[in-house]
Every structure is written in C-alpha cells, then in structure tokens.
Design a protein around this motif. Structure first.
Motif, PDB file in Angstrom:
ATOM      1  N   GLN A  36       0.846  -1.183   0.000  1.00 58.79           N
ATOM      2  CA  GLN A  36       0.000   0.000   0.000  1.00 58.79           C
ATOM      3  C   GLN A  36       0.888   1.242   0.000  1.00 58.79           C
ATOM      4  O   GLN A  36       1.005   1.961   0.984  1.00 58.79           O
ATOM      5  CB  GLN A  36      -0.928  -0.008   1.222  1.00 58.79           C
ATOM      6  CG  GLN A  36      -1.914  -1.149   1.235  1.00 58.79           C
ATOM      7  CD  GLN A  36      -2.938  -1.038   0.121  1.00 58.79           C
ATOM      8  OE1 GLN A  36      -3.110   0.016  -0.471  1.00 58.79           O
ATOM      9  NE2 GLN A  36      -3.590  -2.134  -0.178  1.00 58.79           N
ATOM     10  N   LEU A  40      -3.273   7.279   1.707  1.00 63.63           N
ATOM     11  CA  LEU A  40      -4.714   7.386   1.791  1.00 63.63           C
ATOM     12  C   LEU A  40      -5.109   8.836   1.519  1.00 63.63           C
ATOM     13  O   LEU A  40      -4.525   9.752   2.069  1.00 63.63           O
ATOM     14  CB  LEU A  40      -5.200   6.962   3.183  1.00 63.63           C
ATOM     15  CG  LEU A  40      -4.940   5.522   3.624  1.00 63.63           C
ATOM     16  CD1 LEU A  40      -5.620   5.262   4.958  1.00 63.63           C
ATOM     17  CD2 LEU A  40      -5.414   4.528   2.591  1.00 63.63           C
ATOM     18  N   GLN A 254      -9.043   5.337   0.885  1.00 67.78           N
ATOM     19  CA  GLN A 254      -8.654   5.079  -0.492  1.00 67.78           C
ATOM     20  C   GLN A 254      -9.692   4.170  -1.119  1.00 67.78           C
ATOM     21  O   GLN A 254     -10.217   3.266  -0.471  1.00 67.78           O
ATOM     22  CB  GLN A 254      -7.283   4.405  -0.538  1.00 67.78           C
ATOM     23  CG  GLN A 254      -6.776   4.045  -1.927  1.00 67.78           C
ATOM     24  CD  GLN A 254      -5.414   3.375  -1.873  1.00 67.78           C
ATOM     25  OE1 GLN A 254      -4.574   3.719  -1.051  1.00 67.78           O
ATOM     26  NE2 GLN A 254      -5.201   2.414  -2.744  1.00 67.78           N
ATOM     27  N   LEU A 261     -10.607   1.605   1.913  1.00 68.25           N
ATOM     28  CA  LEU A 261      -9.448   1.175   2.677  1.00 68.25           C
ATOM     29  C   LEU A 261      -9.135   2.314   3.621  1.00 68.25           C
ATOM     30  O   LEU A 261      -9.017   3.477   3.202  1.00 68.25           O
ATOM     31  CB  LEU A 261      -8.257   0.895   1.761  1.00 68.25           C
ATOM     32  CG  LEU A 261      -8.357  -0.349   0.879  1.00 68.25           C
ATOM     33  CD1 LEU A 261      -7.114  -0.460  -0.007  1.00 68.25           C
ATOM     34  CD2 LEU A 261      -8.531  -1.606   1.715  1.00 68.25           C
ATOM     35  N   ALA A 266      -6.095  -0.698   5.288  1.00 69.99           N
ATOM     36  CA  ALA A 266      -5.103  -0.509   4.230  1.00 69.99           C
ATOM     37  C   ALA A 266      -3.893  -1.403   4.439  1.00 69.99           C
ATOM     38  O   ALA A 266      -3.032  -1.500   3.565  1.00 69.99           O
ATOM     39  CB  ALA A 266      -4.661   0.951   4.172  1.00 69.99           C
ATOM     40  N   TYR A 309      -1.699   2.227   8.879  1.00 72.86           N
ATOM     41  CA  TYR A 309      -1.046   2.962   7.800  1.00 72.86           C
ATOM     42  C   TYR A 309      -0.529   4.276   8.346  1.00 72.86           C
ATOM     43  O   TYR A 309      -1.266   5.052   8.945  1.00 72.86           O
ATOM     44  CB  TYR A 309      -2.036   3.205   6.664  1.00 72.86           C
ATOM     45  CG  TYR A 309      -1.401   3.821   5.444  1.00 72.86           C
ATOM     46  CD1 TYR A 309      -0.815   3.033   4.465  1.00 72.86           C
ATOM     47  CD2 TYR A 309      -1.391   5.206   5.272  1.00 72.86           C
ATOM     48  CE1 TYR A 309      -0.232   3.590   3.345  1.00 72.86           C
ATOM     49  CE2 TYR A 309      -0.816   5.773   4.157  1.00 72.86           C
ATOM     50  CZ  TYR A 309      -0.239   4.965   3.190  1.00 72.86           C
ATOM     51  OH  TYR A 309       0.351   5.529   2.080  1.00 72.86           O
TER      52      TYR A 309
END
Length: 320
Positions: A36, A40, A254, A261, A266, A309
């Motif tokens: 990832q 985001l 996202q 996500l 994520a 994240y």
C-alpha cells in the motif's frame, strides 16, 4: 463540543474481506498482504477531536472476564494513561495522531482524547437475531454527543451479514431540543463488532483460528485465552482507527467510499514485521502461555493489534 472526524478482517485471497456496509465502512475479510504505497487520500471532511467517550452497549451474554478484556483495551488507548510495558496499546494508537497533521485544511481544534464512557447492558431485548436498523437503534442508546457508541454482540447473537463482515463503523443522525425551542440535528459515530467464536472464527478471529481460505498455518494462541473476544479486540481496534480518521465517509480513505481502505484496513493481515498471506508477522510470545501478542495493556493484559497505515512514511506501521 467535539466534532467528528471520521472505518479488517482478513484475506482477500485468504478470506473474504469483512465488508461491512451498515453505513459506509467495515472490517473486511481481505487479508492479502499488499503493497500500500499510495497515501490514503484526504477528502476534506471533519475528524473527531476533543474529549470523546467510548460508550459500550453490551448485547447478549458476556462473562465478566470477557468484558474486562474489552474495557481494559479501551482504557489503555489513552496516551495519558501511564504504560511502562512497551510496546503498548497507547503507542499503537499514537499513529492515528499523524492523520491530523496531514489534513489539507487545519483548524485550531483540541487534540483527540479517548476515554471509557458509559456501559449499557441489553439482555436480548430485541431477540437473538438483529438486522442493521436494530444495530443503529442499539447504538443510539448511548450518549450521542462527544462519543463513539460501540455495540458488542455475544457469540449466540446472529447479525445481518455477519461472517461476510466482522464489524462495521458508521454514523447516524439525531436531534436535540434546544433552549430556543428548535431542534438541532447532529451526527453521532457508532461501531458494531460481533463475537465470532461459534459462528465464523475462521473468518473473523484469524490468526487465533484456522482460516477458511488460504494457507493453513497453525493458529496462534490468543493472549487472553479467548478466541472470540481476542478476535473482537482486533476488529474493534481496526474500526476505532477507521472511525476517528474517517467518521463520516469523507475523511481519510482510499478507493470507493462504500468499500474504503482506511487506517487499518489498508494494511490487511499485517500484525508484525515480515507478514505475508497466512503469516501474521514476527510477534512477541508470552513465555508462560505461549500466546502471541504485540501490545501491552492495563492490568497486565496483552493484545494483538493490526498494523496502521502511517501517513508520514506512506507505509504500514507495526509495533514489533
């Protein structure tokens, strides 16, 4: 008055991706460990800030020991709570603070501070089978200002869509009568998490249970010796991170807004460094019980928490 900012289960090829669409977000059964690298996106919506109480609505039959596992986790989310044993739950939670520093428009708002609020007990008042509207109804029983209302259902309660989703977060509207004689509408955030011990542990309690799909590695020993409740902590942690960073569907996420996500989703299936499909990563192991964990909590508790994240590094951050 606090303003709301704004939602894992596990394998995309390994599981299903606990897609929860009561409102807009859920912990999905999508534990394919993916790269990832994309940040985001921030969609200019409000984030939760100020003093927020986490109210727990217990629905069904929970043992005192099960309640203690959950309440101790909530209590130690606060970075104000001294925690000498590291890595800690509070250290894990601090990653969410970085989202506030990455907003495109900043306001002079007080920092987010979470605390354990009221606990409400509902002993099968709506029966043992609940639909989405009933979950929101239960969530509305908690204080609706400066709060996140969390509905927790016991292992003998079926919920619409359960097992294809492990939990969800969303928001609902409410109103209060002002002194001026006018109704004031506002939104409150809520979360639902179910105990999957007897219904679908292979979907919602991995890595403490054998997965229904994907690599069949031996399950890990749950740190609190309760597969269902330790699984609930993972899902609750995932949804709390999503709630504060994307409470109304226009915060950080996202992908499509109805299947986003978020801060934890994520990073599906990642709990420690070196994670890959079917392997949660290099974790800490209790020498006495053999249980796997990555965070210390109140009263000597140990928990397994998902990677978050990190917007400052554009990567998934783990405690170990």
């Amino acid at each position: 008055m606090a303003s709301f900012v704004s939602s894992q289960c596990f394998f995309k090829i390994l599981f299903l991706l606990c897609l929860f669409q009561l409102s807009f977000a859920s912990r999905k059964l999508n534990e394919l460990v993916e790269d990832q690298s994309q940040l985001l996106h921030y969609h200019n919506g409000p984030l939760l800030y100020g003093k927020i109480s986490i109210n727990l609505i217990w629905y069904g039959n929970f043992k005192p020991s099960q309640k203690a596992v959950i309440t101790d986790f909530i209590t130690t989310l606060s970075t104000q709570t001294p925690q000498s044993n590291q890595p800690s739950v509070a250290t894990w939670w601090k990653t969410t603070e970085k989202y506030y520093n990455h907003r495109t428009s900043k306001k002079n708002s007080p920092p987010l501070s979470l605390s354990l609020g009221n606990q409400i007990y509902q002993n099968y008042t709506l029966g043992k089978s609940l639909n989405n509207k009933q979950l929101i109804h239960l969530a509305s029983k908690g204080d609706q200002k400066n709060a996140i209302n969390v509905v927790l259902t016991s292992s003998d309660v079926t919920v619409e869509g359960f097992c294809s989703r492990c939990g969800t977060h969303g928001f609902s509207s409410s109103s209060s009568y002002s002194l001026l004689g006018k109704n004031k509408n506002y939104k409150f955030a809520y979360i639902w998490v179910g105990n999957s011990e007897t219904q679908c542990p292979g979907q919602c309690a991995w890595p403490f249970h054998q997965p229904i799909y994907g690599p069949q590695n031996p399950p890990l020993i749950a740190p609190n010796n309760d597969v269902g409740v330790d699984g609930m902590v993972i899902n609750l942690a995932t949804l709390l991170a999503g709630t504060v960073t994307n409470p109304f569907g226009n915060g950080f996420f996202q992908g499509p807004s109805d299947e986003p996500l978020e801060a934890a989703t994520a990073c599906p299936g990642v709990y420690g460094k070196g994670a890959y499909p079917g392997y949660a990563g290099a974790l800490l192991v209790d020498p006495t019980t053999g249980a796997s964990y990555n965070a210390n909590g109140a009263n000597g508790r140990k928990y397994l928490l998902p990677a978050l994240y990190d917007p400052s590094t554009s990567s998934c951050s783990t405690l170990v």
